[in-house]
Design a protein around this motif. Structure first.
Motif, PDB file in Angstrom:
ATOM      1  N   ARG A 116       0.811  -1.222   0.000  1.00 23.69           N
ATOM      2  CA  ARG A 116       0.000   0.000   0.000  1.00 23.69           C
ATOM      3  C   ARG A 116       0.840   1.266   0.000  1.00 23.69           C
ATOM      4  NH1 ARG A 116      -5.061  -1.219   4.153  1.00 23.69           N
ATOM      5  NH2 ARG A 116      -6.459  -2.078   2.563  1.00 23.69           N
ATOM      6  N   GLY A 117       2.143   1.123   0.167  1.00 23.93           N
ATOM      7  CA  GLY A 117       2.997   2.294   0.219  1.00 23.93           C
ATOM      8  C   GLY A 117       2.913   3.033   1.530  1.00 23.93           C
ATOM      9  N   ASP A 118       2.484   2.341   2.582  1.00 20.10           N
ATOM     10  CA  ASP A 118       2.404   2.946   3.909  1.00 20.10           C
ATOM     11  C   ASP A 118       3.761   2.729   4.592  1.00 20.10           C
ATOM     12  OD1 ASP A 118       1.824   3.863   6.402  1.00 20.10           O
ATOM     13  OD2 ASP A 118       0.165   2.480   6.816  1.00 20.10           O
ATOM     14  N   TRP A 119       4.715   3.589   4.247  1.00 22.41           N
ATOM     15  CA  TRP A 119       6.096   3.348   4.654  1.00 22.41           C
ATOM     16  C   TRP A 119       6.336   3.631   6.128  1.00 22.41           C
ATOM     17  CZ3 TRP A 119       8.527   0.386   1.513  1.00 22.41           C
ATOM     18  CH2 TRP A 119       8.149   0.382   0.171  1.00 22.41           C
ATOM     19  N   ARG A 122      12.702   4.721   3.717  1.00 20.49           N
ATOM     20  CA  ARG A 122      13.266   6.068   3.758  1.00 20.49           C
ATOM     21  C   ARG A 122      13.380   6.657   2.346  1.00 20.49           C
ATOM     22  NH1 ARG A 122      16.092   3.925   8.500  1.00 20.49           N
ATOM     23  NH2 ARG A 122      17.703   2.959   7.238  1.00 20.49           N
ATOM     24  N   LEU A 123      13.681   5.795   1.379  1.00 18.76           N
ATOM     25  CA  LEU A 123      13.777   6.279   0.007  1.00 18.76           C
ATOM     26  C   LEU A 123      12.410   6.731  -0.513  1.00 18.76           C
ATOM     27  CD1 LEU A 123      15.565   6.712  -2.439  1.00 18.76           C
ATOM     28  CD2 LEU A 123      15.159   4.329  -3.101  1.00 18.76           C
ATOM     29  N   GLU A 124      11.360   5.977  -0.193  1.00 24.66           N
ATOM     30  CA  GLU A 124      10.017   6.375  -0.611  1.00 24.66           C
ATOM     31  C   GLU A 124       9.601   7.673   0.071  1.00 24.66           C
ATOM     32  OE1 GLU A 124       8.156   5.222  -2.973  1.00 24.66           O
ATOM     33  OE2 GLU A 124       9.687   3.738  -3.467  1.00 24.66           O
ATOM     34  N   ALA A 125      10.028   7.866   1.313  1.00 20.83           N
ATOM     35  CA  ALA A 125       9.745   9.130   1.989  1.00 20.83           C
ATOM     36  C   ALA A 125      10.441  10.286   1.265  1.00 20.83           C
ATOM     37  CB  ALA A 125      10.205   9.062   3.447  1.00 20.83           C
ATOM     38  N   PHE A 126      11.662  10.029   0.773  1.00 21.30           N
ATOM     39  CA  PHE A 126      12.368  11.030  -0.022  1.00 21.30           C
ATOM     40  C   PHE A 126      11.579  11.364  -1.282  1.00 21.30           C
ATOM     41  CE2 PHE A 126      16.564  11.091   2.042  1.00 21.30           C
ATOM     42  CZ  PHE A 126      16.987  12.361   1.691  1.00 21.30           C
ATOM     43  N   GLU A 173       8.175   0.845   8.516  1.00 17.89           N
ATOM     44  CA  GLU A 173       9.268   1.052   9.475  1.00 17.89           C
ATOM     45  C   GLU A 173       8.909   0.513  10.854  1.00 17.89           C
ATOM     46  OE1 GLU A 173      11.743   4.539   9.547  1.00 17.89           O
ATOM     47  OE2 GLU A 173      10.638   5.387   7.863  1.00 17.89           O
ATOM     48  N   GLU A 174       7.679   0.768  11.277  1.00 17.73           N
ATOM     49  CA  GLU A 174       7.245   0.294  12.591  1.00 17.73           C
ATOM     50  C   GLU A 174       7.236  -1.232  12.649  1.00 17.73           C
ATOM     51  OE1 GLU A 174       3.319   0.602  15.534  1.00 17.73           O
ATOM     52  OE2 GLU A 174       3.428   1.785  13.689  1.00 17.73           O
ATOM     53  N   SER A 175       6.714  -1.872  11.588  1.00 13.68           N
ATOM     54  CA  SER A 175       6.645  -3.338  11.556  1.00 13.68           C
ATOM     55  C   SER A 175       8.037  -3.948  11.519  1.00 13.68           C
ATOM     56  CB  SER A 175       5.838  -3.802  10.341  1.00 13.68           C
ATOM     57  OG  SER A 175       4.500  -3.380  10.431  1.00 13.68           O
ATOM     58  N   VAL A 176       8.927  -3.355  10.734  1.00 20.49           N
ATOM     59  CA  VAL A 176      10.290  -3.883  10.617  1.00 20.49           C
ATOM     60  C   VAL A 176      10.995  -3.829  11.961  1.00 20.49           C
ATOM     61  CG1 VAL A 176      12.571  -3.434   9.639  1.00 20.49           C
ATOM     62  CG2 VAL A 176      10.572  -3.445   8.161  1.00 20.49           C
ATOM     63  N   ARG A 177      10.844  -2.738  12.670  1.00 21.15           N
ATOM     64  CA  ARG A 177      11.519  -2.619  13.971  1.00 21.15           C
ATOM     65  C   ARG A 177      10.979  -3.649  14.956  1.00 21.15           C
ATOM     66  NH1 ARG A 177      11.197   3.096  12.698  1.00 21.15           N
ATOM     67  NH2 ARG A 177      13.295   3.862  12.205  1.00 21.15           N
ATOM     68  N   GLY A 178       9.649  -3.857  14.949  1.00 22.52           N
ATOM     69  CA  GLY A 178       9.070  -4.852  15.844  1.00 22.52           C
ATOM     70  C   GLY A 178       9.545  -6.253  15.523  1.00 22.52           C
ATOM     71  N   LEU A 179       9.530  -6.612  14.238  1.00 22.01           N
ATOM     72  CA  LEU A 179       9.960  -7.949  13.835  1.00 22.01           C
ATOM     73  C   LEU A 179      11.460  -8.127  14.059  1.00 22.01           C
ATOM     74  CD1 LEU A 179       7.876  -8.284  10.551  1.00 22.01           C
ATOM     75  CD2 LEU A 179       7.604  -9.678  12.603  1.00 22.01           C
ATOM     76  N   ARG A 180      12.214  -7.074  13.859  1.00 23.51           N
ATOM     77  CA  ARG A 180      13.667  -7.175  14.073  1.00 23.51           C
ATOM     78  C   ARG A 180      13.969  -7.415  15.552  1.00 23.51           C
ATOM     79  NH1 ARG A 180      17.800  -9.060  13.200  1.00 23.51           N
ATOM     80  NH2 ARG A 180      19.779  -8.014  12.880  1.00 23.51           N
TER      81      ARG A 180
END
Length: 365
Positions: free
Chosen positions: A174-177, A206-210, A181-188
């Motif tokens: 969905r492009g909900d970046w 971060r690139l999509e945010a750019f 980020e939140e999901s990646v940090r939790g899973l990591r």
């Protein structure tokens, strides 16, 4: 010399002690043998039943193993045959889910739902069914359906690694970046993602945010300052970010970072983008730096293309043409042909420019 006297009025019997001992031992062993035979005989039906149950379990396990192997190899029709055999012997939601996966692989919606219904009817099969359906929905791109199923799982208090990975994939699609980020940090933190996988997803976020901030000079500069050190040192990330900075005329912000990255580890793709940060008052110094790199990387098509762009920006037309043509000899690319076409237009050579445009179109097509 001892003896045993047995009295049973009106009879009396005197027997040798040795004989009594022998008879007692023989009676004990004979009784033990008879009891064992009787016990074995009476327990025979139970042992036969257990043996048959073990055979059935082994056959069901072998069938399920064959089904899983067939699914992993993409032989979905064979997988369904093995699943049916396993389900006949020992039905369960695990077997039904494998059947659903095989039917899904064959795009057989009806049979897929039949197996999913069977999985749900089994004890404890509702959550696995919802997880499987969410995964299938994501594979087919049915994002709204996947979102509904994952919400149902959350309402049931289910927060497994599998469901959270599905949520990560949904957010990425969905492009909900921010959610990515939140999901990646939790899973990591739960060690459910490798460092490489997590890093790639965070870089993409971060690139999509750019990209979302492209054109906003203030926001782009702020995002550049907020980049972590590992991203600034990553040639792939820099190669993507540089053009976005250049759109707002801020390519110079990344010049030092690009030069450090290339000095530490040469990367042709990043060298190709170097011209984006070699503008303004620093253009001359940047051109000299790039030409020094050329001494060690004379055959690098990316560096030659970047030098061509830099010379064009400095209106050094002859060197620009030479660099661009050398780059094309080593790696034909549409963007380099377009740059050369632009150069010929500036030199008022429309025929040569048109030829370069045609070559660029052929490569792009």
């Amino acid at each position: 010399e001892g003896y045993v006297l047995i009295v049973a009025p009106p009879w009396r019997a005197q027997v040798s002690l040795n004989l009594v001992i022998v008879v007692a031992l023989l009676s004990f062993f004979l009784s033990y043998a008879v009891i064992r035979v009787v016990g074995k005989t009476l327990g025979l039906p139970g042992r036969v039943a257990r043996h048959r149950a073990r055979r059935r379990e082994q056959k069901a396990g072998d069938a399920l193993h064959s089904a899983l192997r067939a699914v992993s190899e993409g032989r979905f029709a064979d997988a369904l045959k093995h699943v049916k055999a396993a389900d006949t012997i020992a039905p369960g939601f695990e077997v039904a889910l494998v059947g659903a996966r095989a039917a899904h692989g064959m795009n057989d919606v009806r049979r897929c739902h039949e197996w999913l219904d069977k999985a749900e009817r089994c004890n404890g099969g509702r959550i696995p069914r919802l997880l499987a359906e969410a995964g299938f929905a994501l594979e087919h791109g049915h994002l709204d359906e996947a979102s509904r199923l994952l919400e149902t799982l959350r309402e049931n208090g289910h927060r497994s690694i599998a469901s959270r990975r599905h949520e990560l994939e949904l957010a990425r699609r969905r492009g909900d970046w921010a959610s990515v980020e939140e999901s990646v940090r939790g899973l990591r933190s739960d060690r459910a993602l490798s460092a490489d996988e997590a890093g790639a997803l965070l870089r993409a976020a971060r690139l999509e945010a750019f990209r979302a901030s492209a054109g906003d000079e203030v926001e782009v500069a702020a995002r550049w300052r907020d980049l972590p050190k590992e991203d600034i040192a990553d040639p792939r990330m820099l190669a993507e970010v540089l053009p976005l900075l250049a759109r707002t005329g801020q390519g110079g912000l990344a010049r030092r970072a690009v030069e450090r990255a290339l000095d530490e580890r040469w990367d042709s793709a990043l060298a190709r983008q170097y011209h984006h940060c070699a503008t303004g008052a620093e253009a001359k110094d940047a051109l000299a730096r790039a030409e020094r790199w050329l001494e060690a990387h004379a055959d690098d098509a990316g560096l030659l293309a970047s030098l061509g762009h830099q010379c064009m920006a400095s209106q050094i037309w002859g060197k620009a043409r030479s660099y661009l043509e050398e780059s094309l000899k080593r790696e034909p690319r549409a963007d380099v042909h377009l740059a050369l076409a632009e150069l010929y237009e500036k030199l008022e050579k429309p025929d040569e420019a048109a030829a370069q445009y045609r070559r660029a179109a052929r490569l792009a097509g």
